[in-house]
Write an enzyme that holds these catalytic residues in place. Structure first.
Site, short mmCIF file in Angstrom:
data_model
loop_
_atom_site.label_atom_id
_atom_site.label_comp_id
_atom_site.label_asym_id
_atom_site.label_seq_id
_atom_site.Cartn_x
_atom_site.Cartn_y
_atom_site.Cartn_z
N TYR A 80 24.43 50.64 29.92
CA TYR A 80 24.16 50.72 28.43
C TYR A 80 25.68 50.27 27.58
O TYR A 80 25.47 49.63 26.57
CB TYR A 80 24.04 52.09 27.91
CG TYR A 80 23.86 52.18 26.43
CD1 TYR A 80 22.75 51.93 25.58
CD2 TYR A 80 25.01 52.80 25.51
CE1 TYR A 80 22.84 51.93 24.27
CE2 TYR A 80 24.95 52.96 24.25
CZ TYR A 80 23.85 52.49 23.36
OH TYR A 80 23.75 52.29 22.20
N ARG B 85 33.73 60.92 22.00
CA ARG B 85 34.31 61.67 20.67
C ARG B 85 32.86 62.07 19.94
O ARG B 85 32.99 62.92 19.54
CB ARG B 85 34.88 60.66 20.00
CG ARG B 85 35.09 61.33 18.69
CD ARG B 85 35.80 59.97 17.90
NE ARG B 85 34.57 59.25 17.20
CZ ARG B 85 34.63 57.92 16.99
NH1 ARG B 85 35.92 57.28 16.69
NH2 ARG B 85 33.47 57.16 16.80
N ARG C 241 19.67 61.03 20.33
CA ARG C 241 20.05 59.78 21.14
C ARG C 241 21.40 59.78 21.84
O ARG C 241 22.18 59.24 21.27
CB ARG C 241 19.84 58.51 20.37
CG ARG C 241 19.63 57.46 21.10
CD ARG C 241 18.76 56.25 20.43
NE ARG C 241 18.50 55.07 20.97
CZ ARG C 241 19.35 54.02 21.16
NH1 ARG C 241 20.40 54.14 20.41
NH2 ARG C 241 18.93 53.01 22.15
N PHE D 293 44.86 41.96 17.59
CA PHE D 293 43.35 42.18 17.18
C PHE D 293 42.91 42.90 18.45
O PHE D 293 42.20 43.93 18.19
CB PHE D 293 42.87 41.03 17.06
CG PHE D 293 41.25 41.03 16.84
CD1 PHE D 293 40.54 41.36 15.80
CD2 PHE D 293 40.49 40.83 18.00
CE1 PHE D 293 39.38 41.45 15.92
CE2 PHE D 293 39.10 40.91 18.16
CZ PHE D 293 38.66 41.41 16.97
#
Length: 793
Positions: free
Chosen positions: A487, A534, A544, A609
């Protein structure tokens, strides 16, 4: 679900207080999933620790005489603990755990409208409260219409600080009899003071009588649906035959959300509006909480934050915030000649604005990217955010098949059709993103073909992965670590791959970076796993969740993921900490690959970034490790710390220093808890993961540390010299001048020590001194890479 009528369990010898302690109500998530049990007493307590009590299941019965068109009301007994002396509908109470026949309905029972458990409970309570004999009303004669989620403090009875109230998902049931004369009604005085058959007009007159009290849920249901338009027609009562014989008024999919009238706000926990409702109640179309909140499941669960005073005590973080906001903010490269020539300014402005709304922190990191790739990454993020909004909406689509269809065609519709948009899906700014998506498409269409090819490919592959999980029951998390990783790969690992490819096609990073599939994937997994750890409670509340069952079932004594939520026993607290520590450790084991990926970057802006989210993640894992707050809300690092991390993330030295700092912190926590007698099954694995990170980062981290020591040492030497000068000046023959000089130098000395104490890292972090004197980094600004002609090497 069984339809056998329940046997009477009324015991006239029990008091209301004894019933409150004995009965076990069904505790729910806001999406009406059964997550536990609580005594009726405990669930109705309004206190600072649970300002609205505990959400549980209830029902409200409305019984009608079809011959006269009258409805049966009851006046709740004065001996009732909650809402005594109020007029209300025929019967309102709770289905319970442990009853025979069963009174606990599952998702399928609600989906098909059968709700046999709630109906069994209704028959039981109609006999207990009103003396209607078992058998006179049958389970199949009840009509389930809809559900409402409401709360109300019993401030009218017990005052503004009332310790009692209701917080329920209420199932509305209608039932009719041919004639009230054929119905036996013998109210029990411990439950009911009075009963009354009324017409619509008579009920409206009662509502206007200021001397009468009514239950808040009765007012909400009646004025919203039963009478409709305050007596203007169109309500369920206006056409009982249609209501009872058709499904025209049935709504099993929506949970309508209501705040109470103003007089029922407050209570022992000083609870205020939960759904932004007004008196008469505001429906939120099945969405819970505040849609302006990006964390805490749109306000469904609280966010743990430190007080402003505690945050201000971290002086170095305050300095970091001031520096980042005013002295050295992240530079935006969005306004550039290159960008202005290519993109429609109005559409680009929308994309920039909506990016800030859906992710303010990520927006700043994107804006500092070089203009050659800034818009490419911005649109990549918005496209995937739109796709994610579709996946996350659990109520918009009539079926999973329809959702899968939209997901799989997204790359061919949203990225091809300039006019494609989706109305009403998602919440808040994410909904606006989908509704105004043509503006995003306009900017996307102007991107280089190579960038569009990357974005389309990743979008299709991510949508395919999301579709794979749509039909999976994730109420109890993923099955195992393999599915958990899969996932995370689809929703984050592919993002890492897409970014690497965009970096490469821009020419600012080497073409070989696009082939670093494993490292790109691991970097994405690290970020996603941190978010999942978290967000335990909000994901569980949403129905979910993603914590792997192969991990958490080792720690849950009742085999339910909700075992850890809002724990009340020491056993549950310890089990939750064991579980979260194991998952944090699993994420920490990805750090070596993350650091390896960062080491392959050469553009300074691209490095920053990529690195800023990584350092935020390791700081969040440190915050989550061995922290009970994970199970009672959303855990966040301090804003000042976030600013400090951003300021320090300019090169490998700073990043390695941050990773070492937080790995050392986690290691310290693990060792401290172990020495304190806490038994953590993943302790050895945690220690190994932390030590590996420390070893990998020690060389660069020590370079920064040694340089900091050099700067601080210089300040200390200067301070000592100032102190010596003041002593010599004090002994000078010219006492007046000497004293004046001594005072000045002493003040300078004090100031030096003050600077050392409170701004000890200022010379390195905030004004750029220090880092620039370290050995030169292999990172180069984009402008220099272009000037030196090192693009595409």
């Amino acid at each position: 679900m069984a339809t056998t009528p329940p046997s009477s369990s009324w015991d006239p010898s029990l008091t209301q207080s004894q019933f409150m302690s004995r009965d076990s109500v069904i505790v729910l998530s806001p999406s009406d999933e059964v997550i536990g049990a609580a005594s009726k007493k405990d669930s109705h307590v309004f206190s600072p620790s649970q300002p609205r009590g505990t959400l549980h299941r209830a029902f409200s019965v409305f019984l009608f005489d079809v011959g006269t068109g009258e409805m049966l009301l009851q006046k709740r007994a004065s001996s009732k603990i909650t809402f005594p002396n109020v007029w209300t509908n025929t019967c309102c109470s709770h289905p319970l755990h442990g009853m025979e026949p069963d009174e606990v309905d599952g998702e399928e029972d609600v989906r098909d409208g059968s709700v046999g458990g709630v109906k069994n409970a209704a028959i039981r309570k109609l006999e207990q409260e009103l003396g209607i004999p078992i058998g006179q009303l049958k389970v199949e004669e009840f009509k389930f219409l809809t559900r409402l989620h409401y709360w109300a403090a019993d401030t009218v009875t017990h005052g503004k600080k009332s310790p009692w109230g209701e917080h329920e998902i209420d199932y509305v049931l209608f039932i009719t009899v041919s004639s009230k004369d054929k119905l036996t009604v013998k109210p029990h005085p411990e439950e009911v003071d009075d009963v009354k058959w009324v017409t619509q007009s008579q009920l409206l007159e009662m509502f206007d009588d200021k001397n009468l009290l009514f239950s808040p849920w009765f007012r909400i249901i009646t004025k919203k649906w039963v009478i409709g338009s305050n007596g203007g027609g169109g309500g369920w009562w206006d056409d009982l035959e249609r209501t009872m014989t058709t499904d025209d008024f049935c709504d099993y999919g929506t949970i309508h959300r209501f705040d109470p009238p103003a007089e029922h706000m407050g209570g022992g926990g000083d609870a205020g509006p939960m759904f932004d409702g007004e008196e008469g109640a505001k429906e939120t179309n099945g969405a819970v909480g505040d849609s302006s909140k990006k964390q805490g499941a749109y306000g469904k669960v609280k966010t743990h934050k430190e007080s402003k005073l505690k945050q201000l005590l971290h002086v170095d973080e305050v300095c970091s915030a001031i520096t980042l906001l005013y002295l050295r903010p992240l530079k935006s490269n969005l306004v550039s000649e290159h960008i202005e020539k290519i993109f429609d300014p109005s559409d680009l402005a929308f994309c920039d604005d909506i990016l800030c709304k859906v992710s303010r922190s990520f927006a700043a990191v994107i804006r500092q990217l070089p203009s050659q790739m800034l818009v490419d990454v911005l649109i990549f993020y918005l496209v995937l955010r739109a796709l994610d909004t579709i996946e996350d909406d659990m109520t918009y689509f009539p079926s999973n098949e329809e959702k899968v269809k939209i997901l799989l065609s997204f790359h061919k519709t949203a990225l091809v059709d300039p006019q494609w948009k989706m109305m009403g899906c998602g919440e808040g700014d994410e909904r606006r993103l989908l509704e105004e998506f043509p503006k995003c498409h306009s900017v996307y269409a102007a991107l280089p073909e190579a960038s569009r090819r990357v974005i389309s490919d990743i979008t299709l592959r991510m949508a395919t992965g999301m579709a794979e999980f749509v039909d999976k029951d994730l109420g109890q998390g993923t099955l195992d670590v393999g599915q958990y990783n899969r996932y995370c790969h689809f929703v984050a690992g592919l993002v890492g791959e897409g970014l690497s490819r965009l970096f490469s096609v821009s020419g600012l990073e080497r073409p070989s970076l696009a082939g670093e599939l494993h490292l790109s994937d691991q970097m994405g997994l690290f970020l996603q796993k941190t978010n999942i750890i978290r967000d335990y409670l909000e994901d569980y509340v949403d129905g979910r969740a993603f914590w792997p069952q192969s991990v958490w079932k080792k720690h849950s004594s009742n085999g339910d993921l909700g075992y850890f939520a809002n724990p009340t026993t020491e056993e549950a607290r310890a089990a939750g900490l064991n579980c979260v520590n194991e998952l944090v450790t699993d994420a920490l084991e990805l750090v070596p690959d993350c650091l390896s990926y960062l080491s392959k970057l050469r553009c300074a802006e691209v490095f920053r970034f990529c690195a800023i989210p990584q350092v935020m993640a390791i700081a969040t894992l440190d915050k989550c490790y061995h922290n009970e707050d994970v199970f009672t809300g959303v855990v966040k690092i301090r804003k000042g710390m976030s600013c400090q991390l951003i300021n320090d993330t300019v090169d490998v030295v700073g990043v390695h220093g941050i990773f070492k700092r937080f790995a050392s912190s986690i290691l310290c926590k693990a060792e401290k808890s172990q020495k304190g007698g806490y038994k953590d099954s993943s302790y050895d694995r945690t220690v190994k993961a932390c030590q590996t990170i420390i070893e990998l980062t020690e060389i660069e981290a020590n370079r920064a540390k040694n340089h900091a020591s050099l700067v601080n040492g210089s300040i200390l030497v200067a301070s000592c010299a100032a102190a010596a000068a003041s002593c010599l000046a004090y002994k000078s023959p010219n006492s007046s001048t000497s004293n004046h000089l001594a005072i000045k130098t002493t003040a300078a000395t004090v100031a030096s020590f003050g600077i050392l104490s409170f701004f000890k890292t200022g010379f390195m972090r905030y004004v750029g001194i220090g880092r620039s004197t370290l050995p030169s980094s292999s990172l180069m600004p984009a402008a220099k890479l272009c000037k030196d002609g090192t693009q595409d090497e």
